[in-house]
Design a protein around this motif. Sequence first.
Motif, PDB file in Angstrom:
ATOM      1  N   PHE A 634       0.828  -1.203   0.000  1.00 34.37           N
ATOM      2  CA  PHE A 634       0.000   0.000   0.000  1.00 34.37           C
ATOM      3  C   PHE A 634       0.866   1.257   0.000  1.00 34.37           C
ATOM      4  N   ALA A 635       1.960   1.218   0.745  1.00 34.14           N
ATOM      5  CA  ALA A 635       2.854   2.373   0.773  1.00 34.14           C
ATOM      6  C   ALA A 635       3.430   2.644  -0.608  1.00 34.14           C
ATOM      7  N   ALA A 636       3.718   1.560  -1.352  1.00 33.90           N
ATOM      8  CA  ALA A 636       4.277   1.722  -2.693  1.00 33.90           C
ATOM      9  C   ALA A 636       3.256   2.295  -3.673  1.00 33.90           C
ATOM     10  N   TYR A 637       1.966   2.083  -3.409  1.00 31.99           N
ATOM     11  CA  TYR A 637       0.935   2.629  -4.299  1.00 31.99           C
ATOM     12  C   TYR A 637       0.864   4.155  -4.198  1.00 31.99           C
ATOM     13  N   GLY A 638       1.234   4.709  -3.045  1.00 35.91           N
ATOM     14  CA  GLY A 638       1.146   6.157  -2.863  1.00 35.91           C
ATOM     15  C   GLY A 638      -0.279   6.661  -2.781  1.00 35.91           C
ATOM     16  N   LEU A 639      -1.139   5.951  -2.067  1.00 39.02           N
ATOM     17  CA  LEU A 639      -2.553   6.334  -1.958  1.00 39.02           C
ATOM     18  C   LEU A 639      -2.707   7.581  -1.104  1.00 39.02           C
ATOM     19  N   THR A 640      -3.594   8.469  -1.541  1.00 39.75           N
ATOM     20  CA  THR A 640      -3.824   9.688  -0.748  1.00 39.75           C
ATOM     21  C   THR A 640      -4.581   9.374   0.528  1.00 39.75           C
ATOM     22  N   GLU A 641      -5.507   8.423   0.476  1.00 42.83           N
ATOM     23  CA  GLU A 641      -6.233   8.015   1.673  1.00 42.83           C
ATOM     24  C   GLU A 641      -5.512   6.838   2.322  1.00 42.83           C
ATOM     25  N   LYS A 642      -5.649   6.755   3.621  1.00 43.36           N
ATOM     26  CA  LYS A 642      -4.937   5.747   4.392  1.00 43.36           C
ATOM     27  C   LYS A 642      -5.687   4.410   4.371  1.00 43.36           C
ATOM     28  N   VAL A 643      -4.916   3.310   4.321  1.00 38.65           N
ATOM     29  CA  VAL A 643      -5.499   1.971   4.432  1.00 38.65           C
ATOM     30  C   VAL A 643      -5.407   1.540   5.882  1.00 38.65           C
ATOM     31  N   THR A 644      -6.540   1.190   6.472  1.00 40.79           N
ATOM     32  CA  THR A 644      -6.579   0.776   7.884  1.00 40.79           C
ATOM     33  C   THR A 644      -7.076  -0.656   7.995  1.00 40.79           C
ATOM     34  N   PHE A 645      -6.626  -1.324   9.065  1.00 43.51           N
ATOM     35  CA  PHE A 645      -7.011  -2.695   9.371  1.00 43.51           C
ATOM     36  C   PHE A 645      -7.948  -2.654  10.574  1.00 43.51           C
ATOM     37  N   VAL A 646      -9.159  -3.174  10.406  1.00 41.85           N
ATOM     38  CA  VAL A 646     -10.157  -3.169  11.477  1.00 41.85           C
ATOM     39  C   VAL A 646     -10.545  -4.610  11.789  1.00 41.85           C
ATOM     40  N   SER A 647     -10.502  -4.964  13.071  1.00 40.86           N
ATOM     41  CA  SER A 647     -10.798  -6.331  13.493  1.00 40.86           C
ATOM     42  C   SER A 647     -12.166  -6.789  12.992  1.00 40.86           C
ATOM     43  N   ASP A 648     -12.226  -8.049  12.542  1.00 40.77           N
ATOM     44  CA  ASP A 648     -13.473  -8.618  12.007  1.00 40.77           C
ATOM     45  C   ASP A 648     -13.615 -10.035  12.541  1.00 40.77           C
ATOM     46  N   ASN A 649     -14.629 -10.280  13.352  1.00 40.95           N
ATOM     47  CA  ASN A 649     -14.820 -11.625  13.918  1.00 40.95           C
ATOM     48  C   ASN A 649     -16.073 -12.307  13.385  1.00 40.95           C
ATOM     49  N   GLN A 650     -16.613 -11.800  12.264  1.00 33.87           N
ATOM     50  CA  GLN A 650     -17.853 -12.350  11.714  1.00 33.87           C
ATOM     51  C   GLN A 650     -17.676 -12.984  10.334  1.00 33.87           C
ATOM     52  N   ARG A 651     -16.517 -12.903   9.741  1.00 37.92           N
ATOM     53  CA  ARG A 651     -16.352 -13.360   8.358  1.00 37.92           C
ATOM     54  C   ARG A 651     -16.300 -14.884   8.300  1.00 37.92           C
ATOM     55  N   GLU A 652     -17.180 -15.454   7.514  1.00 39.79           N
ATOM     56  CA  GLU A 652     -17.273 -16.906   7.412  1.00 39.79           C
ATOM     57  C   GLU A 652     -16.011 -17.483   6.761  1.00 39.79           C
ATOM     58  N   GLY A 653     -15.506 -18.550   7.364  1.00 38.67           N
ATOM     59  CA  GLY A 653     -14.325 -19.221   6.827  1.00 38.67           C
ATOM     60  C   GLY A 653     -13.015 -18.661   7.326  1.00 38.67           C
ATOM     61  N   MET A 654     -13.070 -17.554   8.134  1.00 38.38           N
ATOM     62  CA  MET A 654     -11.854 -16.929   8.650  1.00 38.38           C
ATOM     63  C   MET A 654     -11.815 -17.024  10.176  1.00 38.38           C
ATOM     64  N   HIS A 655     -10.622 -17.031  10.747  1.00 44.53           N
ATOM     65  CA  HIS A 655     -10.440 -17.096  12.196  1.00 44.53           C
ATOM     66  C   HIS A 655     -11.025 -15.834  12.827  1.00 44.53           C
ATOM     67  N   PRO A 656     -11.936 -15.950  13.807  1.00 49.10           N
ATOM     68  CA  PRO A 656     -12.611 -14.756  14.350  1.00 49.10           C
ATOM     69  C   PRO A 656     -11.692 -13.814  15.123  1.00 49.10           C
ATOM     70  N   GLY A 657     -10.566 -14.296  15.622  1.00 50.97           N
ATOM     71  CA  GLY A 657      -9.675 -13.440  16.395  1.00 50.97           C
ATOM     72  C   GLY A 657      -8.461 -12.976  15.626  1.00 50.97           C
ATOM     73  N   ARG A 658      -8.291 -13.430  14.392  1.00 49.73           N
ATOM     74  CA  ARG A 658      -7.095 -13.084  13.623  1.00 49.73           C
ATOM     75  C   ARG A 658      -7.450 -12.655  12.204  1.00 49.73           C
ATOM     76  N   THR A 659      -8.489 -11.872  12.102  1.00 46.68           N
ATOM     77  CA  THR A 659      -8.951 -11.414  10.779  1.00 46.68           C
ATOM     78  C   THR A 659      -9.259  -9.928  10.850  1.00 46.68           C
ATOM     79  N   ALA A 660      -8.936  -9.228   9.784  1.00 46.17           N
ATOM     80  CA  ALA A 660      -9.189  -7.786   9.719  1.00 46.17           C
ATOM     81  C   ALA A 660      -9.821  -7.431   8.385  1.00 46.17           C
ATOM     82  N   VAL A 661     -10.710  -6.428   8.447  1.00 44.63           N
ATOM     83  CA  VAL A 661     -11.255  -5.842   7.217  1.00 44.63           C
ATOM     84  C   VAL A 661     -10.353  -4.675   6.840  1.00 44.63           C
TER      85      VAL A 661
END
Length: 805
Positions: A634-661
Amino acid sequence: MNVSYQWLKEYLDLSNVTPEALADRMSRTGIEIEDVAIPETGLKKIVVGHAVEVVDHPDSDHLHICQVDIGEEELSQIVCGAPNIAAGQKIIVALPGSRITGNAKIKKGKMRGQVSNGMVCSLAELGFSEKVVPKKYADGIYVLPENAVPGEPVFPYLAMDDAILELSITPNRADALSMRGVAHEVGAIYDQQPKFPSFELTEDKTDSVENYIKVAVEDSEDAPSYNVRIVKDVKIAESPMWLQTKLMNAGIRPLNNVVDITNYILLEYGQPLHAFDYDQLQSKEIVVRHANNGEALTTLDGEERLLTSEDIVITNGSIPVALAGTMGGLDSEIEDHTVTVAIEAAIFNPISVRKTAKRYNLRSESSSRFEKGINPATIATAGDHAAALMAELAGGTVVAGVASQSSLEVKDSIVSITLDKINRSLGTTISTEEVKVIFDRLGFKAEEKDGLFEVAIPPRRWDIDIEADLVEEVARIFGYDNLPSTLPISAAQPAALNDKQRLVRHTRRFLEGAGLSQAISYVLTTPEKAAQYMMRESEATQLEMPMSEDRSTLRMNLLSGLLDDASYNKARKNKDVMLYEIGRVFYKEVTQTLPVEEEHLAGVLTGSLLEKDWKGQPQKVDFFVMKGILEGLFAAYGLTEKVTFVSDNQREGMHPGRTAVLYLGEKEIGFAGQIHPLAAKEYDLDETYAFELNIQAIVEAEKEPTIYEAIPKFPGMTRDIALLVDETITNQQLVDLIYKKGGNFLVSVRLFDIYQGKHIEDGKKSMAYTLSYLNPTATLVEEEVSKAFDKVTNALVEEYQVVVR
């Protein structure tokens, strides 16, 4: 389709055309010839023999001693083990020194003490496939006709001196699935009009078909034309030699004179016929209808089929007696005692025939032709010709009249085209007269006025419907090799990558530099896998006629394909897998006909990042390794808006404590995390991490312009801070606050330690950061950094109640 060169010569003058030259011309005009085979090739010294005397071998219970006339002054003794050998037969003899199939050499020898001067051959020993050997001779030798002359080569009698052209017919040229269709094609190539022998049909005017049968079709779309002729007083017997050899060279097994005639007509006209034993129908009525669900029919192969309502069946008014266009019923097949034959000549719905043939795995010569189309103009002629042949070869009498129901309107279709269109499409300067000649060679009637051709297409060429078809026909006959080979002229355009291409290439280089390898997965998958890891709600897009259930649905994610790839590698002892894929997924709303394509980027990481060696231990992949790769990207893309990681414990097929949107600004662009252990187990994978992003959203996002700056002339300063915080507080929250309160000269914040355990109270964790400061225009003063650092410390204590250690 296998085409007999000798059979073609019955329709055309090919005296100056070799089979090889014919194959070359046909291949260059649109119908590919796979092979030209002459069955007698490699065989020698195989002649006609006359078994004058046959006696049992004194020292064997199955061998026979035969005295055979092979056209010489003395009889030749041959020991034979065939169960059907008998005195008086004309047989096939391989002389001493001869070669049979497989390049096997026959020598003079002894069998159980008796001299054997050669070998009595079966058709299989001459190279005929077991599938085409007549049933009567399947377990023994073949018996030649009475007029065969002893001592003469056997090949002309068996039509083994013929050349067999193997045609590769494309679905649009089903007209070439008949000898007459091929004759028209060859005639067009060599500027000849094929001449088809006439036949004479003599009917018994004292008897009428109405006394035997009437037909009814419930839905004309199922059978637009259905016709039945009756031939009585037939005598079932072996077919004459000329008919048997034509069938065998075409790959069809001769059975008896009546069935062989229907197969002969199929080859000549491309019109499938079916012969019923009329007496076994036990009815004076034939009704064509859809089967009832669960209705049973035992087909000619002896299998009982439970039918569905999608199948078209021929019934005797109450029960099915045949699957339309596919296979007849066992109860009404032609047998040795058959006396009266009902000949069916019809056309059936091609889609229904295809589905039925596929459903019951009953693909045949007949179903293949019904699926691709047949000539509606010769349906009745084919039935009449079959009846005439049954009268000639089976001694039958043709009952007057035809029981018929037809809604077909057989006529030429009209397609218009201009001379300018032809020349513009082909890049030629063909004249009007030349085009007229080409249409005439093809058998198309054409009228021209002011450069516009009105072309009448006969029913035998149902593949021609639009201008482009006529352009192709002109090109074929004119000769593809005669078309000018000029390159198109266009203005040169400077080549450059667009924004998407640049970003995709950069992404590939970055990820491969980070240790990932590119994978390309199938776009088609199972419905279950297509619906996994979806980033938005969508209907599945399924193929109507998939080649397999495993490849029936367009994917709506990339991850399931990458997990398959990782599983494939692990099964082959490659446990350290880091893969990425850039490809399209397909989303569809309920109201949409076609899916929307969206470009995605996905990756899978499992196993160890570094291998164990003398320098250290292996480093297992974890969430933070994957997060670091994504943050660098993401840093290499040079995006004007920031990319953030937000915890997600509802996504099917993913670990509820180790997943981010992942959010770009406030827009969700993907997710990253650990594959749920239960899901990983289904793929037989260990701890596995994955991500999937909507790369299209990143392409469309605003980016900072690239600005090159000089290396700073002034030194920077750093401060370290260790914080005791609640374990519920995330790194992202702390970093965001530090940047917010860090002042103008804070350039980076780096987490270098996390600790939980001994000497740390429960529910707490220790997090240590390095804060880097830099003033690009002057040397930093200690007071400036200390002041900014104190603001950060105070904000952290106030906002999150941290304890500075």
